[in-house]
Design a protein around this motif. Sequence first.
Motif, mmCIF file in Angstrom:
data_model
loop_
_atom_site.group_PDB
_atom_site.id
_atom_site.type_symbol
_atom_site.label_atom_id
_atom_site.label_comp_id
_atom_site.label_asym_id
_atom_site.label_seq_id
_atom_site.Cartn_x
_atom_site.Cartn_y
_atom_site.Cartn_z
ATOM 1 N N ASP A 161 13.831 17.204 2.958
ATOM 2 C CA ASP A 161 13.907 16.969 1.522
ATOM 3 C C ASP A 161 13.283 15.637 1.184
ATOM 4 N N ARG A 162 12.533 15.623 0.118
ATOM 5 C CA ARG A 162 11.805 14.427 -0.252
ATOM 6 C C ARG A 162 12.757 13.396 -0.829
ATOM 7 N N GLY A 163 12.627 12.185 -0.368
ATOM 8 C CA GLY A 163 13.441 11.094 -0.890
ATOM 9 C C GLY A 163 12.583 9.865 -1.051
ATOM 10 N N ASP A 164 13.156 8.837 -1.611
ATOM 11 C CA ASP A 164 12.426 7.594 -1.817
ATOM 12 C C ASP A 164 12.497 6.802 -0.528
ATOM 13 N N ARG A 165 11.405 6.818 0.254
ATOM 14 C CA ARG A 165 11.404 6.127 1.511
ATOM 15 C C ARG A 165 10.768 4.745 1.419
ATOM 16 N N ARG A 166 10.451 4.323 0.249
ATOM 17 C CA ARG A 166 9.867 3.004 0.109
ATOM 18 C C ARG A 166 10.851 1.961 0.596
ATOM 19 N N GLY A 167 10.345 0.963 1.264
ATOM 20 C CA GLY A 167 11.179 -0.068 1.823
ATOM 21 C C GLY A 167 11.473 0.182 3.285
ATOM 22 N N GLN A 168 11.111 1.378 3.808
ATOM 23 C CA GLN A 168 11.308 1.646 5.209
ATOM 24 C C GLN A 168 10.091 1.301 6.036
ATOM 25 N N TYR A 169 9.025 0.902 5.415
ATOM 26 C CA TYR A 169 7.778 0.686 6.132
ATOM 27 C C TYR A 169 7.546 -0.786 6.372
ATOM 28 N N ALA A 209 0.831 -1.203 0.000
ATOM 29 C CA ALA A 209 0.000 0.000 0.000
ATOM 30 C C ALA A 209 0.863 1.249 0.000
ATOM 31 N N VAL A 210 1.969 1.245 0.766
ATOM 32 C CA VAL A 210 2.856 2.403 0.795
ATOM 33 C C VAL A 210 3.511 2.610 -0.559
ATOM 34 N N ASP A 211 3.945 1.523 -1.189
ATOM 35 C CA ASP A 211 4.549 1.637 -2.521
ATOM 36 C C ASP A 211 3.549 2.200 -3.518
ATOM 37 N N HIS A 212 2.302 1.749 -3.424
ATOM 38 C CA HIS A 212 1.273 2.228 -4.355
ATOM 39 C C HIS A 212 1.052 3.732 -4.184
ATOM 40 N N LEU A 213 0.992 4.196 -2.921
ATOM 41 C CA LEU A 213 0.813 5.620 -2.672
ATOM 42 C C LEU A 213 2.018 6.422 -3.142
ATOM 43 N N ASP A 271 4.170 5.644 -5.495
ATOM 44 C CA ASP A 271 4.201 5.666 -6.963
ATOM 45 C C ASP A 271 3.211 6.679 -7.524
ATOM 46 N N ALA A 272 2.106 6.912 -6.792
ATOM 47 C CA ALA A 272 1.097 7.874 -7.262
ATOM 48 C C ALA A 272 1.498 9.316 -6.978
ATOM 49 N N GLY A 273 2.570 9.521 -6.200
ATOM 50 C CA GLY A 273 3.025 10.878 -5.933
ATOM 51 C C GLY A 273 2.812 11.353 -4.524
ATOM 52 N N TRP A 274 2.302 10.490 -3.636
ATOM 53 C CA TRP A 274 2.167 10.872 -2.239
ATOM 54 C C TRP A 274 3.533 10.883 -1.566
ATOM 55 N N GLN A 275 3.802 11.901 -0.766
ATOM 56 C CA GLN A 275 5.005 11.912 0.062
ATOM 57 C C GLN A 275 4.695 11.127 1.330
ATOM 58 N N CYS A 276 5.261 9.952 1.467
ATOM 59 C CA CYS A 276 4.951 9.053 2.565
ATOM 60 C C CYS A 276 5.941 9.274 3.707
#
Length: 482
Positions: free
Chosen positions: A474-482, A444-448, A450-455
Motif C-alpha cells: 500500500d502506498r504511503g508517504d515514505r518521504r524522510g526515509q531516504y 530530490a526524493v521529496d520533489h519526485l 510531490d510530483a506523484g512518483w511512488q518512491c
Amino acid sequence: MTWSGSTSPASRARRLVRPTLRGGLFLGVGSALFIVAWAADQRDLIFVAALLLLVPLVALGYVLVHPVRVSVTRARPATVSAGLSATVTIQVSNVTSLPLAGLRWRDTAASGVVMPAAQPLRALGPARPGHQTPADTAVLSYQVRLPRRGVYPIGPMMLGRVDPFGLAYSEWPVGAPHDLTVTPRVTPLPGNGVSITRGEGSRHERLRHLNNDSDELIAREYRPGDPMRRVNWPATARHGEIMVRQEEQRSHPEARVLLDTTRGGAGHRDGDGGFGTDGTRAADRHGAHSAEFEVAVELAASIAVHLLEAGFRVDTVELGPAQLVPSPIAPRASRSGQSRPSVNAETGRLGGLRGDDTVSFTGPEGERALLDALAQVVRRDHLAAAGGGAPGAGGRRAGIGGGQIPTFAVLIDTDAGDTADLVDLRGLCQPAVAFVFDTMSAAAVDHLADAGWQCVPVSAHSGVEAAWLLAGQDRGDRRGQY
C-alpha cells in the motif's frame, strides 16, 4: 555454444623462451665455474664450465625452433549470467606429420578472471590428411566463474614445451581471443505481468492493464461469483439483463524502464576526478557508487525481463548518454580475430530524457538483446548539448512518445536537471514507480514524491525481489526515509 577455430603455427615473434630452474642453475654454476677456472688458468675446469653453459643454450634453441603446428577450435557460451560458471571447451588437433609430445597448455583471459593453471597436454599423434582422429586430437575443457557483468576477452590459448632434459621452456599463443558476454543477474519477480497492489487499508486495485490509454472494456453476461462492483449498468439497461465489465486484452501493451546511468550530483563530489581507459571515473569503479550501480542494473534487468515475459513491449530510457542498442541475435562472428563491437556511448548522444529515441525490446529475442546490451552499460557524465537537450528543458519530448504507460525508474543519484526531467515526465506515467537508492538526496526524493512518483527505498544490500514486493505494498508517504 559458439564454436570458432583457427590454425596457428608456432610464432617466434610472440614466443616466450626462458630457461627453467634447472637450466638457470646450469647457467649460474657454469658462469661461476668459468670465472674461477679462467682466473686459475685451469683448462679442464674451463671445458666443464663451457659444457655447463652450452647445454642450456642448446636446449633454448631446441624449444625455439622445434616445429609445432596445431589447429585450435574453441567452444563457449554466447552469454552467461553474472555469478554463474561457464564451461569453455577447446579442441587441439595436430596438423603436422610429426607426433607432438611434452606440451603444456593454459588459457588466458582479461585481468580479474581467474583461469586454471597450466596443465600437461597429452601426446598427439601425426595428422592424417583429410580427417581428424582421436589420436591426433585432444579435447580440453575448464570452468570459469565470472562474478560481475561485462564483456571479457577469453584466449588466446598458450602452448608450452620443455626440452627433453628440462633445461628450457618455450610458450606461445595459438588461436584467437573471443569475447564472453556476462549479463546482469535476473531475479524472477512474483506476480503475473506487473501486478502491483496500491491503495489504503483493504482497498486494493489490481493493475491488469497498465496502459492508461488501453482501458477498453467489453460487457458480458453476469456469472455467479462476479463482484457486483463490476456491473456495467448502461449495458445492463441496454440488454435487459445484468452485464459486467470485462477488460479487453490488448495485444501489444507497453511499459517503460528508466535507468540512471549518470554520475549524478554526489558523483561529482567524490573527490576523485580521474578517468579510466573505458571512460569511467575511478570513484565509480572502486568507490561507494559501484555497488549501487550494479544492483541498479540487476533491478532494471529483472523488471524488464518480467515485463517482456508478460508480453509487454519494453521501452528503455537512460538518464545519461545513450548506450543501449539492440544487439543482433545471430551468433557472434566466429572467424578468427573477430569480436563484437562495443556499445559505448556515441559522440553527441544525450540520453532518453534529452532527445534521443528510446530503445524498444519485445519477445524472447528482445530479452536476450536487452541483457546483452546491459552487460556493457557504464556510468557517464552528461554531454553538453547545443540546444534543446539541457537538463530540465523538456528535450525528452523528442525521444519519448505520448500516452500514459507504466514506468519504472531505477535512480541512484540524480542531479537537479534529471530530477526536473523526471517530474516533467510524470504526466506520461501510470503508474510511476521510482526505486530510489539511499545515495539519492532527500530533496530530490521529496520533489519526485510531490510530483506523484511512488518512491521505493533501495540500497546496495537490498534484494531485487524485496524491492519489487515493497513497490506492491500500500502506498504511503515514505518521504524522510531516504
